[in-house]
Write a protein that holds these residues in place. Sequence first.
Motif, PDB file in Angstrom:
ATOM      1  N   SER A 130      16.825  48.732  92.940  1.00  0.00           N
ATOM      2  CA  SER A 130      16.236  48.692  94.206  1.00  0.00           C
ATOM      3  C   SER A 130      16.909  49.470  95.031  1.00  0.00           C
ATOM      4  N   LYS A 131      18.177  49.613  94.974  1.00  0.00           N
ATOM      5  CA  LYS A 131      18.815  50.489  96.150  1.00  0.00           C
ATOM      6  C   LYS A 131      18.413  52.196  95.760  1.00  0.00           C
ATOM      7  N   GLU A 134      14.901  52.619  96.876  1.00  0.00           N
ATOM      8  CA  GLU A 134      14.973  52.662  98.446  1.00  0.00           C
ATOM      9  C   GLU A 134      15.487  54.131  98.916  1.00  0.00           C
ATOM     10  N   ARG A 138      13.395  57.007 101.016  1.00  0.00           N
ATOM     11  CA  ARG A 138      14.195  57.549 102.164  1.00  0.00           C
ATOM     12  C   ARG A 138      14.124  58.871 102.322  1.00  0.00           C
ATOM     13  N   GLY A 224      14.489  45.377 100.542  1.00  0.00           N
ATOM     14  CA  GLY A 224      14.764  46.650 101.308  1.00  0.00           C
ATOM     15  C   GLY A 224      13.818  47.804 100.865  1.00  0.00           C
ATOM     16  N   ILE A 225      13.445  47.902  99.722  1.00  0.00           N
ATOM     17  CA  ILE A 225      12.346  48.890  99.214  1.00  0.00           C
ATOM     18  C   ILE A 225      11.138  48.621 100.284  1.00  0.00           C
ATOM     19  N   SER A 227      10.808  48.122 103.274  1.00  0.00           N
ATOM     20  CA  SER A 227      11.178  48.681 104.984  1.00  0.00           C
ATOM     21  C   SER A 227      10.731  50.382 104.609  1.00  0.00           C
ATOM     22  N   ALA A 228      11.390  50.986 103.268  1.00  0.00           N
ATOM     23  CA  ALA A 228      11.466  52.369 103.162  1.00  0.00           C
ATOM     24  C   ALA A 228      10.053  52.768 103.033  1.00  0.00           C
TER      25      ALA A 228
END
Length: 462
Positions: A130-131, A134, A138, A224-225, A227-228
Motif C-alpha cells: 500500500s505504501k 501510494e 504520488r 492512504g492510496i 488520497s494519492a
Amino acid sequence: MTVLPYTLKSYVVLTELLGRRAKDPTLRDPDVANAVTALKNRRDRYKDDLVGCNGDDKKQQKVKEAFRADRLKLREARDEATTRALNAALDQLNTELEGTKFSWVLAQGETVAGKLTYQIGASLHLQIASKQVESVVRSAILTPVTERNGVIRALQQALDRKYKHGVIRLDLKSYFESIPHDGIRAALVASSRIDTVTRELVDQLIQEFAVLTGNDHGVPRGVGISSALADLYLSDFDRKLRTMPGVAFYARYVDDIIVVTQAADQMAGISSMISDLLVRLGLEKNASKSFDLTTNDKGQYTQGRAEIEYLGYTFSRPGGHTSLETRLTPKRTDRYVRKIECAFDSWLRSKPSAERANTGSDGLLIKRIRFLSTNTRLHNSKSGVSVGIYFSNSALPESAPQLQELDCRLTQLIEQHKGKMSERLETRLRQQSFVSGFKQRAFLRYSPKDLQQISRCWEHIV
C-alpha cells in the motif's frame, strides 16, 4: 538511478523514509520488533552502566567499547530481520499476483465525522505494498505540493489587495465517494511514471470497493492510496486552474478550494469554467459550503459575507479596515480548548490531592500543557518539520486574541482545581503560556513514547 518499485531495494528505501516518520511497517513483524526492542534496551543499559562507573575514566571506556560492539551486532541483527521481513513480503505479494489470488482484504472501518472509512488487511505484505503504491502514484503528480503554512502566506498576500477583485470558495461534494473508477484508470494509463503492477494493484482496490458499495465510482476513504489517487485524478484540474487567465491565486486541500481573481469582472467567467471542468470530471460543488464574492475598490468585502475561512484560518477586514486580519477559526480554537480540558480531565481521574502529590499524573499534565503551548520537531524528521503553537499557526499575528483566550482558559482551569494541586504543580502550570510559546517560539523535544502518552487523552478529538 531510478529504483524500480516492488523490489527489495525499493522496499528498503521506502521503509527508511517511513522510519524517519516513526511509521515503519516492518515493525509489524515480530522478529523486527524484537530486534528493535533489544537495541533500545541495550542503549538504556548503557546509560545505567555509565552512571555506575561513578566517574572512573577506565571503567567508562570499557563500558563504551562494550556498548559499541554490542550495538554493531544488534544493528546487524535488526537489519537482517528487516531484510527477511521485506523479502517475505515481496515473495507473498508476487505469489499472490502470479496466482491471481491477491486481495487487499478491504473492509469497512469506523465512521469518522459522519463519513464511513475503510481499511485494508493488516498483513505486512499488504501494508508495505500500500505504501509503495501510494509512493508511485504520488511521484506521478507533477504539480508541486506546497505545505500548509506556505499556502496560507501566499493566500494572505492574494487577499490583501487594495483594489477590486473576486474570491471563489468551493467545497467538493462527497469528494472521495464521487470519483469515477474509469477516470482513475484513465489517469493511471496516461502517466508514464506508473508501472503495470501499480495499475493492477489499484484496479484490485477499486474492484473490491465496488463489490462492497455496489458503485462504479468512489475510492475508500481512510486508505492512504485513495488520497494519492484523488490528487492524481485532479492534478490536471489543478494545473488548469493555476494557469487560467485572470487567476491570481489558486489552492486546493483535498476537497477544499479557493481562487482569488485578478479583477472582480473576471470572477463570473472563471467560476463558470470551474463548474464546466467539474462536470466533466463527474464531480459537483457542495452548494452549502461554496460561494463567490467581490470586493469594493479598496478590497473590502461588500456582499454581506464579512470573512473567509480556509485551512483553519479566518480572513476578514473588520470595521471597514483596509488591512487584512488573520485569526484562527472558532473550530480550530475550540480544538485547542478541548485538548486543554482533556488534559485536566485525565489528571482529575487520578484523584489528585494537594496533600498527596502524584508525580506521574502531575508530570503528565505538565507535559501535555507544555506540548500544546510550545513547539517540537516530528520524531526522526530529517526534513526538519516542526509543529506546535507557533509552527502550526505561524500565519497568525503575535497579537492574535485566540492565543490570549487559550491562556485565559488555562488560568480558569488552574483556579478551578488548585485546591487539588500541590504548590509545585500550580506554580509550574502558571508558568505555561500560549502567548509566550508563540512569541518566543519555545521549542521542546519529546521521545516517541512521550508523544504517544501525551496525545492518548485527546485522540478522539478531530
